[in-house]
Design a protein around this motif. Structure first.
Motif, PDB file in Angstrom:
ATOM      1  N   ALA A 182      35.151  35.904   6.449  1.00  0.00           N
ATOM      2  CA  ALA A 182      34.792  36.978   7.433  1.00  0.00           C
ATOM      3  C   ALA A 182      34.789  38.135   6.395  1.00  0.00           C
ATOM      4  N   CYS A 183      33.502  38.061   5.869  1.00  0.00           N
ATOM      5  CA  CYS A 183      33.275  38.879   4.698  1.00  0.00           C
ATOM      6  C   CYS A 183      31.840  39.366   4.738  1.00  0.00           C
ATOM      7  N   TRP A 184      31.597  40.669   4.427  1.00  0.00           N
ATOM      8  CA  TRP A 184      30.087  41.080   4.193  1.00  0.00           C
ATOM      9  C   TRP A 184      29.415  40.554   3.117  1.00  0.00           C
ATOM     10  N   VAL A 185      30.292  40.189   2.149  1.00  0.00           N
ATOM     11  CA  VAL A 185      29.466  39.850   0.997  1.00  0.00           C
ATOM     12  C   VAL A 185      28.806  38.424   1.192  1.00  0.00           C
ATOM     13  N   ASN A 186      29.399  37.508   2.144  1.00  0.00           N
ATOM     14  CA  ASN A 186      28.859  36.562   2.720  1.00  0.00           C
ATOM     15  C   ASN A 186      27.473  36.550   3.405  1.00  0.00           C
TER      16      ASN A 186
ATOM     17  N   ILE B  96      29.580  49.234   4.663  1.00  0.00           N
ATOM     18  CA  ILE B  96      29.440  48.775   6.021  1.00  0.00           C
ATOM     19  C   ILE B  96      31.130  48.279   6.030  1.00  0.00           C
ATOM     20  N   CYS B  97      31.662  47.989   5.077  1.00  0.00           N
ATOM     21  CA  CYS B  97      33.336  47.427   5.333  1.00  0.00           C
ATOM     22  C   CYS B  97      34.162  48.411   5.952  1.00  0.00           C
ATOM     23  N   ILE B  98      33.748  49.638   5.318  1.00  0.00           N
ATOM     24  CA  ILE B  98      34.801  50.685   5.846  1.00  0.00           C
ATOM     25  C   ILE B  98      34.402  50.868   7.558  1.00  0.00           C
TER      26      ILE B  98
ATOM     27  N   GLY C 269      37.297  48.927  10.001  1.00  0.00           N
ATOM     28  CA  GLY C 269      36.573  47.818   9.264  1.00  0.00           C
ATOM     29  C   GLY C 269      37.272  46.892   8.626  1.00  0.00           C
ATOM     30  N   CYS C 270      37.040  46.412   7.605  1.00  0.00           N
ATOM     31  CA  CYS C 270      37.710  45.224   7.036  1.00  0.00           C
ATOM     32  C   CYS C 270      39.089  45.686   6.517  1.00  0.00           C
ATOM     33  N   PRO C 271      40.127  45.073   6.886  1.00  0.00           N
ATOM     34  CA  PRO C 271      41.360  45.341   6.604  1.00  0.00           C
ATOM     35  C   PRO C 271      41.767  45.240   4.937  1.00  0.00           C
ATOM     36  N   PHE C 272      40.840  44.672   4.293  1.00  0.00           N
ATOM     37  CA  PHE C 272      40.838  44.704   2.581  1.00  0.00           C
ATOM     38  C   PHE C 272      40.182  45.886   1.863  1.00  0.00           C
ATOM     39  N   ALA C 273      39.358  46.566   2.903  1.00  0.00           N
ATOM     40  CA  ALA C 273      38.372  47.610   2.172  1.00  0.00           C
ATOM     41  C   ALA C 273      39.008  48.546   1.234  1.00  0.00           C
ATOM     42  N   PRO C 274      40.231  49.044   1.384  1.00  0.00           N
ATOM     43  CA  PRO C 274      40.716  50.012   0.498  1.00  0.00           C
ATOM     44  C   PRO C 274      41.150  49.509  -0.704  1.00  0.00           C
ATOM     45  N   ARG C 275      41.169  48.207  -0.836  1.00  0.00           N
ATOM     46  CA  ARG C 275      41.900  47.344  -2.107  1.00  0.00           C
ATOM     47  C   ARG C 275      40.778  46.509  -2.293  1.00  0.00           C
ATOM     48  N   CYS C 276      39.507  46.181  -1.980  1.00  0.00           N
ATOM     49  CA  CYS C 276      38.731  45.359  -2.487  1.00  0.00           C
ATOM     50  C   CYS C 276      37.707  45.922  -3.529  1.00  0.00           C
ATOM     51  N   ASP C 277      37.530  45.274  -4.757  1.00  0.00           N
ATOM     52  CA  ASP C 277      36.513  45.830  -5.499  1.00  0.00           C
ATOM     53  C   ASP C 277      34.914  45.432  -5.146  1.00  0.00           C
ATOM     54  N   ALA C 278      34.895  44.624  -3.991  1.00  0.00           N
ATOM     55  CA  ALA C 278      33.334  44.398  -3.573  1.00  0.00           C
ATOM     56  C   ALA C 278      32.992  45.345  -2.516  1.00  0.00           C
ATOM     57  N   ALA C 279      34.132  46.227  -1.840  1.00  0.00           N
ATOM     58  CA  ALA C 279      33.894  46.625  -0.677  1.00  0.00           C
ATOM     59  C   ALA C 279      32.511  47.546  -0.742  1.00  0.00           C
ATOM     60  N   MET C 280      31.737  47.611   0.342  1.00  0.00           N
ATOM     61  CA  MET C 280      30.375  48.322   0.653  1.00  0.00           C
ATOM     62  C   MET C 280      30.888  49.273   1.644  1.00  0.00           C
TER      63      MET C 280
END
Ligand code: SF4
Length: 76
Positions: free
Chosen positions: A61-65, A43-45, A30-41
């Motif tokens: 390139a962010c699922w929040v958008n 789907i990000c993983i 998933g998103c390379p920031f997922a383990p460190r992102c406060d907004a991770a969902m």
């Protein structure tokens, strides 16, 4: 975004991103920031987000958008 410095603000305290950077030789699914992102969902993983144009000068390139766009809110 909170870790980006601004010019001419000597009192500014930058907010570091918690955790450690990923292993570039062993990229996650998933998103390379997922383990460190406060907004991770969830789907990000599971899945990395495709690039999305925010305006003529910006893209993300962010699922929040994507979530915000689907809900009719702001895209950035
Ligand atoms: S896609 Fe966006 S919300 Fe999800 S982990 Fe990455 S930066 Fe965070």
């Amino acid at each position: 975004m909170r870790s980006i410095p601004t010019v001419n603000n000597d009192d500014e305290r930058l907010e570091p991103i918690s955790g450690t950077p990923i292993d570039l030789l062993n990229m996650p699914t998933g998103c390379p920031f997922a383990p460190r992102c406060d907004a991770a969902m969830k789907i990000c993983i599971k899945q990395n987000c495709q690039r999305m144009e925010i305006n003529e000068n910006h893209a993300a390139a962010c699922w929040v958008n994507v979530k915000n766009a689907m809900e009719g809110g702001e895209e950035a």
